[in-house]
Design a protein around this motif. Structure first.
Motif, PDB file in Angstrom:
ATOM      1  N   THR A 131      39.909 -97.214  38.661  1.00  0.00           N
ATOM      2  CA  THR A 131      38.993 -97.074  38.297  1.00  0.00           C
ATOM      3  C   THR A 131      38.122 -97.564  39.608  1.00  0.00           C
ATOM      4  OG1 THR A 131      39.576 -98.118  36.222  1.00  0.00           O
ATOM      5  CG2 THR A 131      37.530 -97.912  36.718  1.00  0.00           C
ATOM      6  N   VAL A 132      36.786 -96.800  39.305  1.00  0.00           N
ATOM      7  CA  VAL A 132      35.904 -96.495  40.738  1.00  0.00           C
ATOM      8  C   VAL A 132      34.567 -96.734  39.660  1.00  0.00           C
ATOM      9  CG1 VAL A 132      37.148 -95.506  42.567  1.00  0.00           C
ATOM     10  CG2 VAL A 132      36.093 -94.326  41.100  1.00  0.00           C
ATOM     11  N   ASN A 133      33.302 -96.845  40.507  1.00  0.00           N
ATOM     12  CA  ASN A 133      32.812 -97.015  39.792  1.00  0.00           C
ATOM     13  C   ASN A 133      31.914 -95.409  38.914  1.00  0.00           C
ATOM     14  OD1 ASN A 133      31.126 -99.128  40.741  1.00  0.00           O
ATOM     15  ND2 ASN A 133      30.055 -98.530  42.144  1.00  0.00           N
ATOM     16  N   GLU A 134      32.557 -94.782  39.297  1.00  0.00           N
ATOM     17  CA  GLU A 134      32.593 -93.460  38.827  1.00  0.00           C
ATOM     18  C   GLU A 134      33.429 -92.410  37.987  1.00  0.00           C
ATOM     19  OE1 GLU A 134      31.008 -92.833  43.028  1.00  0.00           O
ATOM     20  OE2 GLU A 134      33.140 -93.256  41.923  1.00  0.00           O
ATOM     21  N   GLY A 135      34.452 -93.671  37.879  1.00  0.00           N
ATOM     22  CA  GLY A 135      35.397 -93.234  36.653  1.00  0.00           C
ATOM     23  C   GLY A 135      36.864 -94.014  37.577  1.00  0.00           C
ATOM     24  N   LEU A 136      37.685 -92.801  36.251  1.00  0.00           N
ATOM     25  CA  LEU A 136      38.946 -93.079  36.931  1.00  0.00           C
ATOM     26  C   LEU A 136      40.050 -91.991  37.728  1.00  0.00           C
ATOM     27  CD1 LEU A 136      41.803 -94.964  35.259  1.00  0.00           C
ATOM     28  CD2 LEU A 136      41.969 -93.058  34.580  1.00  0.00           C
ATOM     29  N   ILE A 137      40.697 -92.912  38.697  1.00  0.00           N
ATOM     30  CA  ILE A 137      41.693 -91.675  39.674  1.00  0.00           C
ATOM     31  C   ILE A 137      43.032 -92.289  39.833  1.00  0.00           C
ATOM     32  CG2 ILE A 137      41.838 -91.394  42.331  1.00  0.00           C
ATOM     33  CD1 ILE A 137      39.264 -92.726  43.402  1.00  0.00           C
ATOM     34  N   THR A 138      43.351 -90.908  39.936  1.00  0.00           N
ATOM     35  CA  THR A 138      44.951 -91.375  39.634  1.00  0.00           C
ATOM     36  C   THR A 138      45.864 -90.518  39.612  1.00  0.00           C
ATOM     37  OG1 THR A 138      45.295 -89.239  37.781  1.00  0.00           O
ATOM     38  CG2 THR A 138      44.519 -91.027  36.793  1.00  0.00           C
ATOM     39  N   VAL A 139      46.649 -90.454  40.198  1.00  0.00           N
ATOM     40  CA  VAL A 139      48.133 -90.101  41.193  1.00  0.00           C
ATOM     41  C   VAL A 139      49.073 -89.771  40.568  1.00  0.00           C
ATOM     42  CG1 VAL A 139      49.291 -89.937  43.294  1.00  0.00           C
ATOM     43  CG2 VAL A 139      46.946 -90.880  43.374  1.00  0.00           C
ATOM     44  N   GLU A 140      49.517 -88.681  40.024  1.00  0.00           N
ATOM     45  CA  GLU A 140      50.525 -88.716  39.135  1.00  0.00           C
ATOM     46  C   GLU A 140      51.572 -88.535  40.081  1.00  0.00           C
ATOM     47  OE1 GLU A 140      49.914 -84.464  36.790  1.00  0.00           O
ATOM     48  OE2 GLU A 140      47.355 -85.465  36.454  1.00  0.00           O
ATOM     49  N   TYR A 141      53.070 -89.280  39.632  1.00  0.00           N
ATOM     50  CA  TYR A 141      54.403 -88.694  40.431  1.00  0.00           C
ATOM     51  C   TYR A 141      55.578 -88.544  39.205  1.00  0.00           C
ATOM     52  CZ  TYR A 141      55.487 -93.508  37.784  1.00  0.00           C
ATOM     53  OH  TYR A 141      54.643 -93.920  36.985  1.00  0.00           O
ATOM     54  N   SER A 142      56.737 -88.168  39.742  1.00  0.00           N
ATOM     55  CA  SER A 142      57.506 -88.372  38.715  1.00  0.00           C
ATOM     56  C   SER A 142      58.828 -88.382  39.692  1.00  0.00           C
ATOM     57  CB  SER A 142      58.108 -86.546  39.030  1.00  0.00           C
ATOM     58  OG  SER A 142      58.378 -85.571  40.342  1.00  0.00           O
ATOM     59  N   PHE A 143      59.751 -89.327  39.354  1.00  0.00           N
ATOM     60  CA  PHE A 143      60.733 -89.692  40.330  1.00  0.00           C
ATOM     61  C   PHE A 143      62.165 -88.570  39.919  1.00  0.00           C
ATOM     62  CE2 PHE A 143      59.033 -93.918  39.148  1.00  0.00           C
ATOM     63  CZ  PHE A 143      59.091 -94.505  40.040  1.00  0.00           C
ATOM     64  N   GLN A 144      63.271 -88.768  41.100  1.00  0.00           N
ATOM     65  CA  GLN A 144      63.931 -88.590  41.085  1.00  0.00           C
ATOM     66  C   GLN A 144      64.525 -89.732  42.299  1.00  0.00           C
ATOM     67  OE1 GLN A 144      63.791 -84.377  42.496  1.00  0.00           O
ATOM     68  NE2 GLN A 144      66.463 -83.940  42.282  1.00  0.00           N
ATOM     69  N   GLU A 145      66.509 -89.660  41.907  1.00  0.00           N
ATOM     70  CA  GLU A 145      67.480 -90.365  42.458  1.00  0.00           C
ATOM     71  C   GLU A 145      66.447 -91.220  42.685  1.00  0.00           C
ATOM     72  OE1 GLU A 145      68.793 -87.525  44.718  1.00  0.00           O
ATOM     73  OE2 GLU A 145      70.348 -86.775  43.740  1.00  0.00           O
ATOM     74  N   LYS A 146      66.043 -91.771  43.930  1.00  0.00           N
ATOM     75  CA  LYS A 146      65.113 -93.255  44.663  1.00  0.00           C
ATOM     76  C   LYS A 146      64.253 -92.773  45.269  1.00  0.00           C
ATOM     77  CE  LYS A 146      66.235 -97.603  45.171  1.00  0.00           C
ATOM     78  NZ  LYS A 146      65.340 -98.371  44.055  1.00  0.00           N
ATOM     79  N   LYS A 147      63.678 -91.032  45.032  1.00  0.00           N
ATOM     80  CA  LYS A 147      62.186 -90.434  45.801  1.00  0.00           C
ATOM     81  C   LYS A 147      61.717 -90.497  44.597  1.00  0.00           C
ATOM     82  CE  LYS A 147      65.324 -87.324  48.228  1.00  0.00           C
ATOM     83  NZ  LYS A 147      66.501 -87.320  47.423  1.00  0.00           N
ATOM     84  N   ILE A 148      60.155 -90.864  44.343  1.00  0.00           N
ATOM     85  CA  ILE A 148      58.946 -90.548  43.782  1.00  0.00           C
ATOM     86  C   ILE A 148      58.220 -89.620  44.566  1.00  0.00           C
ATOM     87  CG2 ILE A 148      57.316 -92.140  45.679  1.00  0.00           C
ATOM     88  CD1 ILE A 148      55.769 -92.757  42.788  1.00  0.00           C
ATOM     89  N   PHE A 149      57.528 -88.571  43.816  1.00  0.00           N
ATOM     90  CA  PHE A 149      57.229 -86.983  44.201  1.00  0.00           C
ATOM     91  C   PHE A 149      55.588 -87.613  43.778  1.00  0.00           C
ATOM     92  CE2 PHE A 149      61.800 -86.231  44.162  1.00  0.00           C
ATOM     93  CZ  PHE A 149      61.798 -85.037  45.492  1.00  0.00           C
ATOM     94  N   LEU A 150      55.446 -87.130  45.068  1.00  0.00           N
ATOM     95  CA  LEU A 150      53.535 -87.685  44.120  1.00  0.00           C
ATOM     96  C   LEU A 150      53.071 -86.029  44.314  1.00  0.00           C
ATOM     97  CD1 LEU A 150      52.398 -90.805  46.927  1.00  0.00           C
ATOM     98  CD2 LEU A 150      53.282 -90.789  44.729  1.00  0.00           C
ATOM     99  N   THR A 151      52.857 -85.624  43.051  1.00  0.00           N
ATOM    100  CA  THR A 151      52.452 -84.587  42.555  1.00  0.00           C
ATOM    101  C   THR A 151      50.834 -84.047  41.954  1.00  0.00           C
ATOM    102  OG1 THR A 151      53.060 -84.856  40.352  1.00  0.00           O
ATOM    103  CG2 THR A 151      54.722 -83.860  42.066  1.00  0.00           C
ATOM    104  N   LYS A 152      50.164 -84.879  42.158  1.00  0.00           N
ATOM    105  CA  LYS A 152      48.572 -84.249  41.549  1.00  0.00           C
ATOM    106  C   LYS A 152      47.466 -85.549  42.175  1.00  0.00           C
ATOM    107  CE  LYS A 152      46.210 -82.157  38.236  1.00  0.00           C
ATOM    108  NZ  LYS A 152      46.299 -81.319  36.958  1.00  0.00           N
ATOM    109  N   ILE A 153      46.644 -85.859  42.200  1.00  0.00           N
ATOM    110  CA  ILE A 153      46.005 -86.436  42.963  1.00  0.00           C
ATOM    111  C   ILE A 153      44.139 -86.052  41.693  1.00  0.00           C
ATOM    112  CG2 ILE A 153      43.600 -87.479  43.761  1.00  0.00           C
ATOM    113  CD1 ILE A 153      46.026 -86.906  46.452  1.00  0.00           C
TER     114      ILE A 153
END
Length: 100
Positions: free
Chosen positions: A21-43
């Protein structure tokens, strides 16, 4: 005056996203998992939010989480690819075969 605040990050496993959370609101980074990998898909940032330094700090914190969990990070977004190029110390988190 630039004071470093430790960033509080929530791993919202239900929504599959990291949140801060920042003063302006919420920042999120979406992810998905596959095996031992994390895919960062969206900010997602609040409308009009353009503080790249905060986003970069957020990504650095996510890299630390990935390191702790022994995950490889797969950057899907161009913005995250740029982050890796600017922060080569995190390149060891990339899976073998990924070239930036």
């Amino acid at each position: 005056m630039n004071v470093e605040h430790p960033m509080e990050i929530k791993d919202n496993t239900f929504s599959r996203q990291f949140e801060t959370t920042v003063n302006e609101g919420l920042i999120t980074v979406e992810y998905s998992f596959q095996e031992k990998k994390i895919f960062l898909t969206k900010i997602n940032v609040p409308e009009g939010f353009e503080n790249e330094e905060v986003i970069s700090d957020f990504l650095k914190n996510i890299m630390e989480i990935a390191t702790e969990r022994k995950l490889k990070v797969v950057p899907i977004l161009p913005k995250i690819v740029v982050f890796f190029k600017k922060n080569p110390i995190y390149k060891e988190l990339l899976p073998p075969g990924i070239r930036l």
